[in-house]
Design an enzyme around this catalytic site. Sequence first.
Site, PDB file in Angstrom:
ATOM      1  CB  SER A  31     -27.871  15.986 -16.006  1.00  0.00           C
ATOM      2  OG  SER A  31     -27.534  17.207 -15.366  1.00  0.00           O
ATOM      3  N   GLY A  32     -24.558  15.928 -15.378  1.00  0.00           N
ATOM      4  CA  GLY A  32     -23.343  16.641 -15.755  1.00  0.00           C
ATOM      5  C   GLY A  32     -23.479  18.138 -15.579  1.00  0.00           C
ATOM      6  N   GLY A  33     -24.707  18.620 -15.341  1.00  0.00           N
ATOM      7  CA  GLY A  33     -24.945  20.041 -15.140  1.00  0.00           C
ATOM      8  C   GLY A  33     -24.752  20.460 -13.695  1.00  0.00           C
ATOM      9  CB  VAL A  34     -24.352  23.830 -12.188  1.00  0.00           C
ATOM     10  CG1 VAL A  34     -25.620  24.508 -12.655  1.00  0.00           C
ATOM     11  CG2 VAL A  34     -23.935  24.375 -10.834  1.00  0.00           C
ATOM     12  CG  ASP A  35     -29.528  22.970 -12.000  1.00  0.00           C
ATOM     13  OD1 ASP A  35     -28.866  23.942 -11.589  1.00  0.00           O
ATOM     14  OD2 ASP A  35     -30.337  23.048 -12.931  1.00  0.00           O
ATOM     15  CB  SER A  36     -27.676  16.738 -11.368  1.00  0.00           C
ATOM     16  OG  SER A  36     -26.655  16.869 -12.338  1.00  0.00           O
TER      17      SER A  36
ATOM     18  CD  GLU B  44     -42.962  40.907  -5.318  1.00  0.00           C
ATOM     19  OE1 GLU B  44     -43.933  40.254  -5.727  1.00  0.00           O
ATOM     20  OE2 GLU B  44     -43.068  41.940  -4.616  1.00  0.00           O
TER      21      GLU B  44
ATOM     22  CG  HIS C  54     -46.035  42.864  -7.318  1.00  0.00           C
ATOM     23  ND1 HIS C  54     -46.262  41.676  -6.667  1.00  0.00           N
ATOM     24  CD2 HIS C  54     -47.180  43.162  -7.972  1.00  0.00           C
ATOM     25  CE1 HIS C  54     -47.484  41.246  -6.926  1.00  0.00           C
ATOM     26  NE2 HIS C  54     -48.070  42.130  -7.722  1.00  0.00           N
TER      27      HIS C  54
ATOM     28  CB  CYS D  56     -50.422  42.355  -4.758  1.00  0.00           C
ATOM     29  SG  CYS D  56     -51.468  42.521  -6.224  1.00  0.00           S
TER      30      CYS D  56
END
Length: 522
Positions: free
Chosen positions: A232-237, A180, A178, A88
């Site tokens: 936080s208890g979540g997967v990310d942290s 992607e 695009h 693009c």
Amino acid sequence: MNEVTPTAEETIPILDFGSQYVQLIARRVREAGVRALLVDPATPAAELKKLNPVGLILSGGPSSVYQADAPRCDPEIFNLGVPILGICYGMQMAAELLGGKVKKGTAGEYGSAKLSISGTPEAAELFSGVPSSTSVWMSHGDQVYSPGNEFLPLAGTHDCPLAAMRHRTRPFFGVQFHPEVTHTPHGGKILENFLYRVCKAAGTWRMGNFMEISTEAIRRQVGTGRVICGLSGGVDSAVAAALIHRAIGDQLTCIFVDNGLLRKNERQNVESTFRDHFHIDLRVIDAEVEFLSALKGVTEPQAKRKIIGKAFIDVFKREAKSISDARFLAQGTLYPDVIESGQGYWRTAANIKLHHNVGGLPAELGFELVEPLRELFKDEVRRLGEVLGLPESMVWRHPFPGPGLAVRCIGEITRERLDILRDADEIFLEEVVAAGLYRSTAQTFAVLLPVQSVAVMGDDRSYNPVIALRSVDSSDFMTADWSRLPYDLLARVSNRIVNELRSVSRVVYDVTSKPPGTIEWE
């Protein structure tokens, strides 16, 4: 000068000119087995060479190449001798620099278009295995109208005759569409052709490589300093903490703030997992009174996020004083958070909502951010968690927003309303797990609405709050579709909520996709 860290790993640097899709490019390249790295578009060619590039990709962007302040790459990148793919805006900019001409098209193309590919040998290199007539996703108002003598046309659409081209003597390819995005059905094949037929990549990149490179990057950044990680208890942290612990061991201290906005039994689960399973230094802060007092009477969503962010900082600031040599704060920021907060290399994307863990903390806090997941999508974070050896129950846990239940408790936040929401949320999750649908849904939760509804319970009339159920399917959380949960499952959830929670009179189901709606209600 924009300096980069040298590497021996074969890499595809992606010059980020501000496209909302730029991380999707990186993701597609990584999925194909090649390391991708987003870089500043103004990075000098000499610095890019240190990345051991097997090729370069120039992303799309919102600018017009003929504007005075339009972003440019270093023209010397075309003399590096490696293949380059312009997408693009990237195609248009390269055309301007290499002898072509760009102007506003007679008709913009936005959405699906039919691409006709020429049968020339030059086209076969990029379009091998792609039907000669195929759908592509367009999003542009400008286009290359004159290739000059330097470019060969490879494909076109009804409104864009030069929808793909290549340079006659240099290894440059450009596509106006695009490849992607999923709306270009054969886009993955086109990118694979560029990586393997044009760039001759070895395809050795795996998530394990990302883990090793990130581990070394964390060690270089942190040195002998101490890192505080907010759990936080979540997967990310959790994944961020595990990765950082792998890199620096006992230099990591995790802090879990019980802000009163947590899911049911969240505090107990975090303490058990990180103290008993990972043996990580964990400090739990009881700050419920502080957070709920600050949120008293506040109903505006962005105001809630700002208040929670400030309280979060205040708590960390106090706790940091008791941790010697605490110089760094680690966060599980993901790329969708960055995009929605309007950050990027070139100017900004649209600011959709505030994320209290994005954009850096105030200078007076004195911490430097460590964000090892900043360039990953959620599904990539889960794969990294598996590589790191995290338990399946943690890796595949549904996301939980940084502001917690504050963005699911619509309207005023009180302890009583939060307890109602916690109980309803637990019932919903229990039934989804029991039905074997937890892994097939991306995010499932309850929302407490700021409205009341009439109900008849027994012989009594009641006038109580309404619970909304929300469940979505998504692979990257940039887009999502509402989950087609079975009616009998929804009926069981509804019956349990109104019977077990006598303070709830009605249950509704949210059937809004993203876009236009965000996954969270606030």
